[in-house]
Each structure stands twice: as C-alpha cells, then as structure tokens.
Design an enzyme around this catalytic site. Structure first.
Site, PDB file in Angstrom:
ATOM      1  N   GLU A  74       1.079  -0.853  -0.114  1.00 31.12           N
ATOM      2  CA  GLU A  74      -0.091  -0.040  -0.029  1.00 31.12           C
ATOM      3  C   GLU A  74       0.933   1.226  -0.025  1.00 31.12           C
ATOM      4  O   GLU A  74       1.731   1.005   0.753  1.00 31.12           O
ATOM      5  CB  GLU A  74      -1.003  -0.173   1.209  1.00 31.12           C
ATOM      6  CG  GLU A  74      -2.025  -1.055   1.183  1.00 31.12           C
ATOM      7  CD  GLU A  74      -3.003  -0.654   2.335  1.00 31.12           C
ATOM      8  OE1 GLU A  74      -2.981   0.716   3.093  1.00 31.12           O
ATOM      9  OE2 GLU A  74      -3.237  -1.335   3.847  1.00 31.12           O
TER      10      GLU A  74
ATOM     11  N   GLU B 158     -13.866   6.248  -1.800  1.00 36.39           N
ATOM     12  CA  GLU B 158     -15.058   5.130  -1.049  1.00 36.39           C
ATOM     13  C   GLU B 158     -15.432   5.924  -0.232  1.00 36.39           C
ATOM     14  O   GLU B 158     -15.032   6.663   1.107  1.00 36.39           O
ATOM     15  CB  GLU B 158     -14.084   3.654  -0.315  1.00 36.39           C
ATOM     16  CG  GLU B 158     -13.438   3.724  -1.291  1.00 36.39           C
ATOM     17  CD  GLU B 158     -12.013   2.071  -0.824  1.00 36.39           C
ATOM     18  OE1 GLU B 158     -12.565   1.080  -0.344  1.00 36.39           O
ATOM     19  OE2 GLU B 158     -11.691   2.190  -0.928  1.00 36.39           O
TER      20      GLU B 158
ATOM     21  N   LYS C 168     -15.767   5.200   3.927  1.00 34.55           N
ATOM     22  CA  LYS C 168     -14.290   5.409   5.015  1.00 34.55           C
ATOM     23  C   LYS C 168     -14.909   6.867   5.452  1.00 34.55           C
ATOM     24  O   LYS C 168     -15.151   7.472   5.394  1.00 34.55           O
ATOM     25  CB  LYS C 168     -13.565   5.266   3.826  1.00 34.55           C
ATOM     26  CG  LYS C 168     -13.254   3.940   3.346  1.00 34.55           C
ATOM     27  CD  LYS C 168     -11.705   3.857   2.488  1.00 34.55           C
ATOM     28  CE  LYS C 168     -11.433   3.468   3.708  1.00 34.55           C
ATOM     29  NZ  LYS C 168      -9.612   3.285   3.589  1.00 34.55           N
TER      30      LYS C 168
ATOM     31  N   GLU D 148      -9.465  10.188   4.652  1.00 33.27           N
ATOM     32  CA  GLU D 148      -9.200   8.169   4.059  1.00 33.27           C
ATOM     33  C   GLU D 148     -10.709   7.623   2.145  1.00 33.27           C
ATOM     34  O   GLU D 148     -10.519   7.131   2.208  1.00 33.27           O
ATOM     35  CB  GLU D 148      -9.942   7.497   5.048  1.00 33.27           C
ATOM     36  CG  GLU D 148      -9.066   7.094   6.037  1.00 33.27           C
ATOM     37  CD  GLU D 148      -7.946   6.291   5.719  1.00 33.27           C
ATOM     38  OE1 GLU D 148      -8.515   5.855   5.304  1.00 33.27           O
ATOM     39  OE2 GLU D 148      -6.818   6.828   6.447  1.00 33.27           O
TER      40      GLU D 148
END
Length: 438
Positions: free
Chosen positions: A261, A315, A318, A324
């Site tokens: 990541e 997203e 999140k 985030e």
C-alpha cells in the site's frame, strides 16, 4: 456489450500537473469496497483490463463477487485472510477448508497471486493474532502445496510501525520483540517460499511543509545519511532502505520487498491542505516512475518493487477523516481524479495544469470534501503516535530515543471495519445499474 464511453465529466475538474509515464509500465492497485456508489466488480474488471495499465489488484477480504469477476482477465488478484481468522488457520484441517472454500473454486481461472494473511497484524494486535501469524502462514502454505497450488504466494502486509526508526536509514531496525519474535521467522518463511515481504510506506503521513518536496518526488536538498554518505532525494527511498537495513540486520537482505500500500489523498480534512489533486498526482506519478525505472534505491540498486497504489476508487463510506475517503485514482463513475498516465494513452484526457501553490494555499478545499457527513469529523494528527495507540512497541520493550518519523508513515485506518462493511457495500454496488456499460 456496447463500447465504453466516458461521461462528459471525464474532461472536467482535472487539477493536474503533466506527468509522463513509460508506456510499458504496469502497476497494482488496492481495490476497496467501502462505498455505496461503487460500480459492480464485472465492470471494474473490464475497465482495468481494457482501459488501464493496472495488471494486478489486492482486495481486503475474499469477496467472491470480485474474485469471480476477474476470471480469465489476466489480472493478478491478491486476497486477504481477515485478521480474526488467523488463529483458526493454524489448524491444518481448518486451513484446508479455507483453501477449499476461498481458493479452489476460482483458481486458476482467476489468477490468484498472493494470499495476504491479515492486514498490519503487528500494528493492530492483539497478541494472540501476532503469536499465530507465522504459524498460520506456514500451515496455509502447506495446504496450498497439497492442492498443487504452488504458484500462489503467502505473505502479510505491515505498517511501518514495525520500525524503531527510519531516519537515517542506516540506523533503522525493527522494534525489539517483534524483530526476533515474529519478523525473523516470517522472513525465513518468505525466503524459503520465494515470497515478498509486504510493507505499507506512506510519505503522506510524514508530510510537513518543510519536507513537502522530499515527500512528493520533487527537487529538494535531500536527507544526508552520514554513515553511508548517501543523500536521499525522496522519502520513499528513505523508507524502503530503512526496511532493507532492518531486514539485513536480521540476516535476510535478499528477500524481495513488496509495496502493498502507498498513496496520497486528493482531498481531506480542512487542516490537511496538502491533501489535494496536485500533490496526489505528483506523488503517484513520481512513484510510478520510480518503481518502473528499475533504478531501485541507493541501498538496493537495480531492484524493481511490485507495487500496489492505495486506492482504486474514492470510497464514501470510509472515515472518520475525509482523507480516507479520497485516496482513489478514480471516482465511482470511472473518471480519473487526476491523470498520471494509468489510462492507456488513447484513453487519457488532456490534463489541465494547475500550479501546486494554488492547491497548497490555505483555504483550498477540493469539491469532493463539500457536503460530506463527516465535515465535522475530528482531525486526526497522523504525524505523532499517541500513547497506547496501535503501532506501539511490544510490551516490555523500550522506544527511548526513537523518532516520531516511524509512525508518521502509518495509515490509522483499522482493517477490522473493512470486512463487515465491504459485504454491504458490494451488495449495494452490484444492484446499481450503470449506463456506462450498457
């Protein structure tokens, strides 16, 4: 299936610096599902295969809809064992049942590449999971071999909370307790199975205005390491070499390192003015150049690193921070948040340059942040670890003198929330009828 056509919004609001990526570049991406507006997996698979350079994905569970959708696509798929399942998989019979349920029905039609056993287990704990991590990896490997699935690899991603220090890299080491108790046995296993040691280096969470260019692959004075005489020109190299030095101290310098990541958000909480599309484009573009160049790092010359960008989509479920929600390369309608050459050349839009100084100025707020239910969410300072927070050293060990730069590069987004909400989000997404592919 009708030819894919990009919506009119494709060419709008691209706040981008022009970055040229070699045509032969391939890259991985983390495919999260914490959104109620995400496209069905079948459309995602088609989009990645036909429109992008992305040739591998990593998911945070064993979502069968996603695994099935990538069958016969040629895209490599890495799946994840939920953290809570780790202790049970030290039982050989349970491991075989897990393989029978989650791998065997889909492989080899879907090219399952890695089974990631947990997510940042040392960072999050508890101790029971940590103690069972390497044994579970070994038992799963044995189960794979018995099925004849020798090409599937086993690993486990780590936050950089595993490091005592990363500045300078020559002084780096793994945290006492975790080093010989967990990481040395894991590295031994990875060496035996020719699998990669997975780490999650985030320069975003080590950002300060003083080191902005160092974090973003832009020209800067660099960081001088007196012990080696090396001047580091970007933080990614610094962090990767810190991991390498730590591995070398345990006797495993030859195990490959996988970047499981790394990313940079295009929007964030009001205090995080550095979370914007220009900086995100600079970081991801610089990262892609770095990992595709074959230059390696100062201490690992000539190495290429298998790399997974975080993340595929913005997203909206999140949180709690806006950061985030905005790590995605693409919006749910497949329009790019910024352009760094991940789309095939014939599909890429003409970028609209915008000076980074404008986006970095106080008060800059990308439109993706407006109207969010988390507008009043508290700002979480990622640059200083709190007492008793995840990522602390094992009980009974000392961190005296360890700089804060270690935990500064850690994403504090708990993996424990992913698997519960992912099922709901994926179910909703699969019910959405999108005109893009009609």
């Amino acid at each position: 299936m009708a030819p894919f056509e990009y919506p009119h919004s494709f060419h709008t609001f691209l706040l981008i610096a022009v970055i040229i990526i070699p045509a032969a570049t391939s890259i991985g991406v983390n495919y999260g599902t914490l959104g109620d507006d995400l496209p069905p997996p079948s459309q995602v698979a088609h989009f990645l295969k036909t429109r992008t350079l992305i040739d591998r994905i990593r998911i945070f569970d064993v979502n069968t809809s996603i695994i099935k959708a990538f069958a016969n696509s040629g895209v490599l798929v890495s799946v994840t064992v939920p953290n809570g399942d780790i202790p049970s998989l030290t039982d050989p019979r349970a491991a075989r049942r897990w393989i029978d349920a989650n791998i065997k029905p889909f492989y080899p039609a879907t090219k399952i590449h890695y089974i990631c056993v947990g997510t940042e287990v040392l960072h999050w704990g508890p101790q029971d999971l940590i103690d069972n991590l390497v044994p579970a990896m070994r038992v799963l490997q044995t189960a794979l071999v018995k099925e004849g699935f020798d090409e599937i690899k086993i690993s486990s991603p780590h936050s950089l909370g595993i490091l005592m220090s990363s500045d300078p890299p020559s002084n780096a080491s793994f945290r006492p307790g975790w080093d010989v108790g967990t990481l040395a046995p894991m590295l031994k296993f990875l060496k035996e199975t020719k699998s990669g040691f997975m780490v999650n280096p985030y320069t975003y969470f080590g950002y300060s205005p003083a080191n902005a260019n160092f974090c973003l692959f832009k020209p800067n004075p660099g960081l001088f390491d007196k012990a080696t005489g090396i001047t580091y020109t970007n933080q990614f190299d610094q962090l990767m070499d810190a991991v390498y030095v730590s591995m070398k101290k345990l006797g495993f310098p030859d195990v490959e390192i996988v970047v499981a990541e790394t990313g940079w958000p295009s929007g964030g909480d009001p205090a995080n003015v550095h979370a914007n599309p220009v900086n995100a484009a600079a970081y991801i573009g610089g990262l892609m150049k770095k990992v595709s160049s074959g230059d390696g790092t100062p201490l690992m010359p000539g190495r290429k690193f298998e790399t997974y960008i975080f993340a595929l989509f913005n997203e909206n479920l999140k949180g709690p921070s806006l950061d985030e929600k905005n790590f995605g390369l693409f919006r749910p309608d497949f329009t790019p948040v910024y352009n760094v050459g991940i789309l095939h050349a014939a599909q890429a839009p003409s970028p609209s340059p915008l000076a980074a100084t404008t986006a970095d100025s106080p008060g800059y707020a990308p439109s993706s942040s407006s109207g969010s239910p988390f507008d009043d969410a508290p700002f979480f300072n990622r640059t200083t670890p709190s007492t008793g927070s995840p990522g602390k050293a094992p009980s009974g060990t000392s961190t005296t003198g360890a700089p804060n730069t270690v935990n500064a590069n850690v994403r504090d987004s708990s993996p424990g929330t992913t698997n519960t909400n992912a099922v709901v989000a994926a179910t909703i997404a699969s019910m959405v009828s999108m005109s893009l592919f009609m």
